[in-house]
Design a protein around this motif. Structure first.
Motif, PDB file in Angstrom:
ATOM      1  N   SER A   1      12.007 134.476  57.587  1.00 52.42           N
ATOM      2  CA  SER A   1      12.686 135.655  57.058  1.00 52.42           C
ATOM      3  C   SER A   1      13.799 135.186  56.131  1.00 52.42           C
ATOM      4  CB  SER A   1      13.262 136.478  58.196  1.00 52.42           C
ATOM      5  OG  SER A   1      14.359 135.796  58.764  1.00 52.42           O
ATOM      6  N   GLU A   2      14.326 136.111  55.356  1.00 51.91           N
ATOM      7  CA  GLU A   2      15.355 135.735  54.376  1.00 51.91           C
ATOM      8  C   GLU A   2      16.550 135.100  55.060  1.00 51.91           C
ATOM      9  OE1 GLU A   2      16.031 138.817  51.207  1.00 51.91           O
ATOM     10  OE2 GLU A   2      18.069 138.111  51.526  1.00 51.91           O
ATOM     11  N   ARG A   3      16.897 135.660  56.208  1.00 53.65           N
ATOM     12  CA  ARG A   3      18.063 135.126  56.935  1.00 53.65           C
ATOM     13  C   ARG A   3      17.778 133.736  57.462  1.00 53.65           C
ATOM     14  NH1 ARG A   3      20.687 138.159  62.081  1.00 53.65           N
ATOM     15  NH2 ARG A   3      19.556 136.656  63.302  1.00 53.65           N
ATOM     16  N   GLU A   4      16.554 133.554  57.941  1.00 54.31           N
ATOM     17  CA  GLU A   4      16.180 132.234  58.477  1.00 54.31           C
ATOM     18  C   GLU A   4      16.200 131.192  57.387  1.00 54.31           C
ATOM     19  OE1 GLU A   4      12.999 131.778  61.964  1.00 54.31           O
ATOM     20  OE2 GLU A   4      12.450 133.275  60.499  1.00 54.31           O
TER      21      GLU A   4
ATOM     22  N   LYS B   1      17.818 131.172  54.657  1.00 50.47           N
ATOM     23  CA  LYS B   1      19.156 130.869  54.113  1.00 50.47           C
ATOM     24  C   LYS B   1      19.937 129.971  55.060  1.00 50.47           C
ATOM     25  CE  LYS B   1      21.969 134.323  53.370  1.00 50.47           C
ATOM     26  NZ  LYS B   1      23.046 135.155  52.849  1.00 50.47           N
ATOM     27  N   SER B   2      19.616 130.070  56.367  1.00 51.89           N
ATOM     28  CA  SER B   2      20.463 129.362  57.328  1.00 51.89           C
ATOM     29  C   SER B   2      20.101 127.893  57.435  1.00 51.89           C
ATOM     30  CB  SER B   2      20.360 130.023  58.696  1.00 51.89           C
ATOM     31  OG  SER B   2      19.134 129.652  59.292  1.00 51.89           O
TER      32      SER B   2
ATOM     33  N   LYS C   1      25.579 130.160  61.286  1.00 52.34           N
ATOM     34  CA  LYS C   1      26.478 130.651  60.235  1.00 52.34           C
ATOM     35  C   LYS C   1      27.894 130.697  60.790  1.00 52.34           C
ATOM     36  CE  LYS C   1      27.007 134.820  57.543  1.00 52.34           C
ATOM     37  NZ  LYS C   1      26.434 136.115  57.264  1.00 52.34           N
TER      38      LYS C   1
ATOM     39  N   ARG D   1      31.417 131.947  61.584  1.00 49.28           N
ATOM     40  CA  ARG D   1      32.014 133.270  61.713  1.00 49.28           C
ATOM     41  C   ARG D   1      33.100 133.455  60.685  1.00 49.28           C
ATOM     42  NH1 ARG D   1      33.976 133.040  67.452  1.00 49.28           N
ATOM     43  NH2 ARG D   1      32.247 131.788  68.145  1.00 49.28           N
TER      44      ARG D   1
END
Lengths: 110, 221
Positions: B62-65, B67-68, B73, B75
């Motif tokens: 996924s996009e979030r995956e 990017k990480s 990430k 805080r």
């Protein structure tokens, strides 16, 4: 090293009220816990996901300690008055009802 | 029962598919016995007992995956110089200065050592509360520290055989001079900044604890 007498409570105190249940059936895989000073459903949001420890004593020492733990976590709120549902790795024993438990401050989100 | 005949969707091969394949490297193994040929070629990694019969599609991240890159990430409340409260581990309840996030996602923190005895250390974000207090760490250079600097390097022990089991473990964990000089290099500029703020050193030395009437959900850190 920590001096004797310096307080170091890094958990919230809670009471184990019983299992998730209806009038005549109970479901022991989820326990209900009352966290001290939490009286509204909106206040429980902070504690969701936090680890919970039920600590008890036993006669036989394991790894040099007579204390044993059952770990769990806060899953979701229960009702409108600040109660919380928790799931433990092993179901809590019935003797834990009305007993204390510790709601740790981790995993922290703040 | 009147069923509608459903035509199954056409089998379209997706671009990301895992095909089972394996490059095998062999190693020579000594075999006992007079008639067994002396040595045998043995694969260094055994073939898996299970592999899927058909090609398995790989789920696109996924996009979030994506990017990480597998790293937690940071805080928003944690910025270089933030004072953190450690919640677990050897230094639970202590306040500590955050320096930077390491490539593995762990946080690099220091006491400073002179103030509260906490050395340069790695800490997981989930076991930390970020306070609103912060210290100016612009004078501190933490670029040389990565994950390789930390971690137990004595882990790989040669397999012991026979009487070596009874021999004493010579793993005496000495604090290297390098660590001590690195600690000073980071702490001295930090200390000058800390001493400029009144009570900051005492604050970092003090421990965090919950008392009877305190509820963490109502506290502002």
């Amino acid at each position: 090293m920590k001096k004797v007498g310096e307080p170091c409570t890094l958990y919230s105190k809670g009471r184990i009220l019983g299992y998730k249940r209806s009038k005549a059936n109970q479901y022991e895989n989820t326990s209900l816990i009352k966290i001290e000073n939490v009286v509204q459903r909106s206040e429980t949001e902070f504690y969701l996901g936090k680890r919970v420890a039920y600590i008890y004593k036993a006669k036989r020492e394991i790894n040099g300690s007579k204390y044993r733990v059952i770990w769990g976590k806060v899953c979701r709120p229960h009702g409108n008055n600040g109660l919380v549902r928790c799931k433990f790795r092993k179901n809590l024993p019935p003797c834990s009802i009305a007993g204390p438990c510790r709601i740790m401050l981790y995993p922290s989100r703040i | 029962f009147v069923g509608t005949s459903r035509v199954p969707p056409a089998h379209v091969p997706s671009p990301n598919r895992v095909t089972f394949s394996m490059t095998v490297t062999f190693a020579k193994k000594e075999i006992g016995g007079a008639k067994n040929g002396g040595t045998r070629d043995v694969p260094t990694k055994k073939a898996p007992t299970y592999y899927p019969a058909e090609d398995v599609p790989v789920k696109a991240p996924s996009e979030r995956e994506a990017k990480s890159c597998g790293v937690a990430k940071l805080r928003k409340s944690i910025t270089p110089g933030t004072v953190l409260i450690l919640l677990a581990g050897r230094f639970r309840g202590r306040r500590v200065v955050f320096l930077k996030q390491l490539p593995s996602g762990l946080l690099l923190v220091t006491g400073p050592y002179q103030v509260n005895g906490i050395p340069l250390r790695r800490v997981n974000q989930a076991y930390v509360i970020a306070t609103s207090t912060s210290v100016n760490v612009q004078s501190v250079d933490a670029s040389k520290f990565g994950d390789e600097y930390f971690g137990n390097k004595n882990k790989s022990k040669a397999k012991k055989k026979g009487d070596d089991f009874l021999a004493a473990d010579e793993e005496k964990n000495e604090l290297s001079e390098e660590r001590k000089t690195d600690q000073l290099a980071v702490d001295t500029p930090l200390m000058t900044t800390i001493e400029q703020t009144p009570l900051m050193a005492k604050y970092l030395k003090a421990r965090f604890s919950l008392s009877k009437k305190q509820a963490p959900h109502a506290m502002k850190f």
